[in-house]
Design a protein around this motif. Structure first.
Motif, mmCIF file in Angstrom:
data_model
loop_
_atom_site.group_PDB
_atom_site.id
_atom_site.type_symbol
_atom_site.label_atom_id
_atom_site.label_comp_id
_atom_site.label_asym_id
_atom_site.label_seq_id
_atom_site.Cartn_x
_atom_site.Cartn_y
_atom_site.Cartn_z
ATOM 1 N N ARG A 98 4.216 11.161 -2.839
ATOM 2 C CA ARG A 98 4.500 9.864 -3.562
ATOM 3 C C ARG A 98 4.131 8.744 -2.705
ATOM 4 O O ARG A 98 3.765 7.567 -3.084
ATOM 5 C CB ARG A 98 5.914 9.962 -3.907
ATOM 6 N N HIS A 99 4.802 8.635 -1.457
ATOM 7 C CA HIS A 99 4.411 7.579 -0.534
ATOM 8 C C HIS A 99 2.862 7.465 -0.448
ATOM 9 O O HIS A 99 2.616 6.343 -0.449
ATOM 10 C CB HIS A 99 4.800 8.158 0.720
ATOM 11 N N ALA A 100 2.200 8.271 -0.331
ATOM 12 C CA ALA A 100 0.576 8.232 -0.328
ATOM 13 C C ALA A 100 0.069 7.694 -1.606
ATOM 14 O O ALA A 100 -0.783 6.762 -1.731
ATOM 15 C CB ALA A 100 -0.075 9.769 0.044
ATOM 16 N N ALA A 101 0.613 7.971 -2.620
ATOM 17 C CA ALA A 101 0.364 7.588 -3.951
ATOM 18 C C ALA A 101 0.585 6.247 -4.212
ATOM 19 O O ALA A 101 -0.163 5.321 -4.862
ATOM 20 C CB ALA A 101 0.832 8.342 -5.215
ATOM 21 N N LYS A 102 1.739 5.823 -3.742
ATOM 22 C CA LYS A 102 2.023 4.371 -3.748
ATOM 23 C C LYS A 102 1.237 3.471 -2.874
ATOM 24 O O LYS A 102 0.592 2.391 -3.442
ATOM 25 C CB LYS A 102 3.633 4.137 -3.119
ATOM 26 N N GLU A 103 0.848 3.945 -1.678
ATOM 27 C CA GLU A 103 -0.382 3.202 -1.096
ATOM 28 C C GLU A 103 -1.675 3.070 -1.751
ATOM 29 O O GLU A 103 -2.327 2.094 -1.429
ATOM 30 C CB GLU A 103 -0.304 3.960 0.441
ATOM 31 N N ARG A 104 -1.969 4.308 -2.362
ATOM 32 C CA ARG A 104 -3.194 4.177 -3.038
ATOM 33 C C ARG A 104 -3.176 3.264 -4.089
ATOM 34 O O ARG A 104 -4.190 2.465 -4.338
ATOM 35 C CB ARG A 104 -3.802 5.365 -3.624
ATOM 36 N N LEU A 105 -2.084 3.169 -4.884
ATOM 37 C CA LEU A 105 -1.872 2.303 -6.110
ATOM 38 C C LEU A 105 -1.886 0.790 -5.506
ATOM 39 O O LEU A 105 -2.544 -0.098 -6.064
ATOM 40 C CB LEU A 105 -0.674 2.497 -6.688
ATOM 41 N N ALA A 106 -1.315 0.610 -4.480
ATOM 42 C CA ALA A 106 -1.164 -0.981 -3.758
ATOM 43 C C ALA A 106 -2.543 -1.378 -3.409
ATOM 44 O O ALA A 106 -3.175 -2.419 -3.592
ATOM 45 C CB ALA A 106 -0.203 -0.618 -2.670
ATOM 46 N N ALA A 107 -3.336 -0.442 -3.012
ATOM 47 C CA ALA A 107 -4.631 -0.747 -2.384
ATOM 48 C C ALA A 107 -5.489 -1.044 -3.540
ATOM 49 O O ALA A 107 -6.249 -2.021 -3.525
ATOM 50 C CB ALA A 107 -5.251 0.257 -1.566
ATOM 51 N N ALA A 108 -5.308 -0.291 -4.573
ATOM 52 C CA ALA A 108 -6.071 -0.466 -6.086
ATOM 53 C C ALA A 108 -5.883 -1.687 -6.496
ATOM 54 O O ALA A 108 -6.496 -2.602 -7.132
ATOM 55 C CB ALA A 108 -6.010 0.746 -6.980
ATOM 56 N N GLU A 109 -4.417 -2.090 -6.562
ATOM 57 C CA GLU A 109 -3.956 -3.113 -7.293
ATOM 58 C C GLU A 109 -4.586 -4.430 -6.547
ATOM 59 O O GLU A 109 -4.324 -5.637 -7.273
ATOM 60 C CB GLU A 109 -2.567 -3.087 -7.454
ATOM 61 N N ALA A 110 -4.671 -4.418 -5.337
ATOM 62 C CA ALA A 110 -5.168 -5.326 -4.594
ATOM 63 C C ALA A 110 -6.864 -5.839 -4.770
ATOM 64 O O ALA A 110 -7.214 -6.908 -4.288
ATOM 65 C CB ALA A 110 -5.136 -5.162 -2.986
ATOM 66 N N LEU A 111 -7.276 -4.887 -5.451
ATOM 67 C CA LEU A 111 -9.048 -5.227 -5.450
ATOM 68 C C LEU A 111 -9.288 -6.439 -6.522
ATOM 69 O O LEU A 111 -10.097 -7.168 -6.000
ATOM 70 C CB LEU A 111 -9.552 -3.778 -6.000
ATOM 71 N N PRO A 112 -8.865 -6.585 -7.597
ATOM 72 C CA PRO A 112 -9.084 -7.489 -8.398
ATOM 73 C C PRO A 112 -8.893 -8.953 -7.621
ATOM 74 O O PRO A 112 -9.956 -9.690 -7.668
ATOM 75 C CB PRO A 112 -8.186 -7.426 -9.807
ATOM 76 N N ALA A 113 -7.861 -9.253 -6.936
ATOM 77 C CA ALA A 113 -7.468 -10.465 -6.314
ATOM 78 C C ALA A 113 -8.614 -10.671 -5.265
ATOM 79 O O ALA A 113 -9.121 -11.588 -4.766
ATOM 80 C CB ALA A 113 -6.239 -10.498 -5.700
ATOM 81 N N ALA A 114 -9.117 -9.614 -4.583
ATOM 82 C CA ALA A 114 -9.959 -9.507 -3.591
ATOM 83 C C ALA A 114 -11.447 -9.840 -3.958
ATOM 84 O O ALA A 114 -12.023 -10.674 -3.418
ATOM 85 C CB ALA A 114 -9.966 -8.263 -2.651
ATOM 86 N N TYR A 115 -11.932 -9.307 -5.094
ATOM 87 C CA TYR A 115 -12.996 -9.603 -5.862
ATOM 88 C C TYR A 115 -13.198 -11.246 -6.174
ATOM 89 O O TYR A 115 -14.031 -12.001 -6.076
ATOM 90 C CB TYR A 115 -13.045 -8.921 -6.825
ATOM 91 N N LEU A 116 -11.924 -11.694 -6.813
ATOM 92 C CA LEU A 116 -11.816 -13.199 -7.201
ATOM 93 C C LEU A 116 -12.059 -13.990 -5.748
ATOM 94 O O LEU A 116 -12.726 -15.051 -5.700
ATOM 95 C CB LEU A 116 -10.683 -13.430 -7.645
ATOM 96 N N ARG A 117 -11.406 -13.582 -4.573
ATOM 97 C CA ARG A 117 -11.467 -14.384 -3.351
ATOM 98 C C ARG A 117 -13.071 -14.522 -3.035
ATOM 99 O O ARG A 117 -13.458 -15.413 -2.599
ATOM 100 C CB ARG A 117 -10.735 -13.725 -2.356
#
Length: 405
Positions: free
Chosen positions: A176-195
């Motif tokens: 679960r901790h690993a899955a949370k980290e993967r989700l957080a990394a994925a959720e950060a992608l759209p904002a990174a693309y906009l930057r």
């Protein structure tokens, strides 16, 4: 894993009251003039897993209400909303909230870890009498806990089963901790693309225009009318602004005349912006009306209508509007009154926006759409993975005590 339910018919059935001994020590205000204790409430216990995820330190000399106590190695059971399966084995002496029971387990009959696991299972809930009274949350009494039947294998088998369960739950927790980290990394992608697009040095050389120069008609709000349950006219609510396109199902009937409705209907392709909200982050968020409107729909005075002109590519504008520089500018212009943050027509008209020529807008929007949609798909998969892993502890207990494969 061995299944407890396979012992039905072979293992003796006992009542939980035969193996549990209620610990009923309570500290009342005024009992102690000084000292501290660790408080573990329901909010500090994770559902299904038995993990403690927090605690509070309390001053016993300043108690304003009674506090039940628990001792190390006792089972602490949350009897309010028992379907949350908040059952913890105490790691130290301390105090609990009043919606928890503490029990010792008779060592000659049962293993504490085995009994705690059973009390987290759906089998325990199914066999118990959870009381639901109008106006109150579901709860279970200590007598009803005691009346629940349980099949008890030999203690050695109980310990083995409990150890297998613990191994599975530890593995699930790591996953679960690993899955949370993967989700957080994925959720950060759209904002990174906009930057990458809107905060790079090239963006600083784009033409800067005010929003008023990018609309065909003056920016305006909709109407303000009371609800009308029998009305055949509907008006959007603020919750319609969640995604790129307005959610038309987020609407309500309003009492409005035909004359008042004119000029306040949603228009295909227009952009609608939130005027005010108690959450500053939601002020100025926007969404497009669908290109095809199945039914006529009004928009409220809580939304501004922006009719973008031909100098703006709608897809590009959506990403620009969501970018960090624009969000910072909008939030800096928002003013609060009575806890509601608002922007007005004047500071919206003067909002500075940088954008390239229309051809480059379309190219950038096409690239962003491809990348953001891929990120959204990845986010959905990560959320589904996390949901499945989060459900795993309850499934493990169900398998252990129901005999499911």
């Amino acid at each position: 894993m061995s299944n407890v339910a396979t012992g039905e018919g072979r293992w003796p059935t006992r009542r939980l009251g035969d193996v549990l001994l209620r610990h009923n020590e309570i500290i009342h205000p005024g009992d102690r003039e000084n000292g501290e204790a660790t408080l573990v409430g329901l909010e500090h216990i994770e559902p299904n897993t038995g993990r403690r995820i927090g605690s509070l330190t309390i001053d016993l000399g300043k108690l304003t209400g009674r506090k039940p106590t628990f001792r190390r190695d006792q089972i602490v059971y949350g009897y309010l909303r028992p379907y949350l399966n908040k059952v913890w084995i105490a790691e130290f002496d301390g105090c609990s909230s009043v919606d928890q029971f503490a029990f010792d387990v008779r060592p000659d009959l049962a293993d504490t870890n085995f009994i705690a696991a059973f009390m987290r299972s759906e089998t325990f809930l199914r066999r118990s009498r959870v009381v639901t009274t109008t106006g109150q949350l579901p709860r279970i009494s200590v007598d009803e806990v005691a009346a629940v039947p349980i099949e008890l294998p030999p203690i050695a088998d109980q310990r083995r089963i409990a150890a297998e369960l613990q191994t599975s739950l530890v593995a699930a927790d790591a996953a679960r901790h690993a899955a949370k980290e993967r989700l957080a990394a994925a959720e950060a992608l759209p904002a990174a693309y906009l930057r990458e697009v809107f905060e790079r040095s090239e963006a600083g050389r784009w033409d800067e225009l005010t929003l008023s120069a990018l609309v065909r008609r003056p920016i305006r709000t909709g109407l303000s009318k009371p609800g009308g349950p029998t009305s055949n006219k509907r008006c959007l609510t603020l919750s319609a602004v969640r995604e790129r396109t307005l959610l038309l199902e987020a609407s309500k009937p309003v009492d409005v005349s035909d004359a008042d409705a004119e000029g306040n209907w949603l228009e295909p392709g227009c952009f609608y912006v939130v005027r005010g909200n108690g959450n500053r982050d939601l002020v100025g968020r926007g969404a497009f009306a669908p290109d095809v409107l199945p039914d006529r729909m009004l928009f409220p005075d809580l939304l501004f209508r922006l009719d973008l002109n031909e100098a703006v590519d709608p897809k590009f504008f959506w990403y620009l509007w969501c970018s960090a520089p624009v969000r910072r500018e909008i939030e800096s212009r928002a003013r609060t009154a009575a806890g509601i943050y608002k922007i007005n027509t004047s500071n919206l008209n003067s909002l500075p926006l940088r954008l390239p020529a229309i051809g480059e807008q379309r190219l950038l929007a096409h690239d962003l759409s491809f990348r953001v949609e891929a990120a959204d798909s990845l986010i959905a998969r990560c959320r589904a993975e996390l949901a499945a892993i989060t459900a795993f502890p309850a499934a493990v207990l169900r398998t252990a005590f129901n005999g499911e494969s």
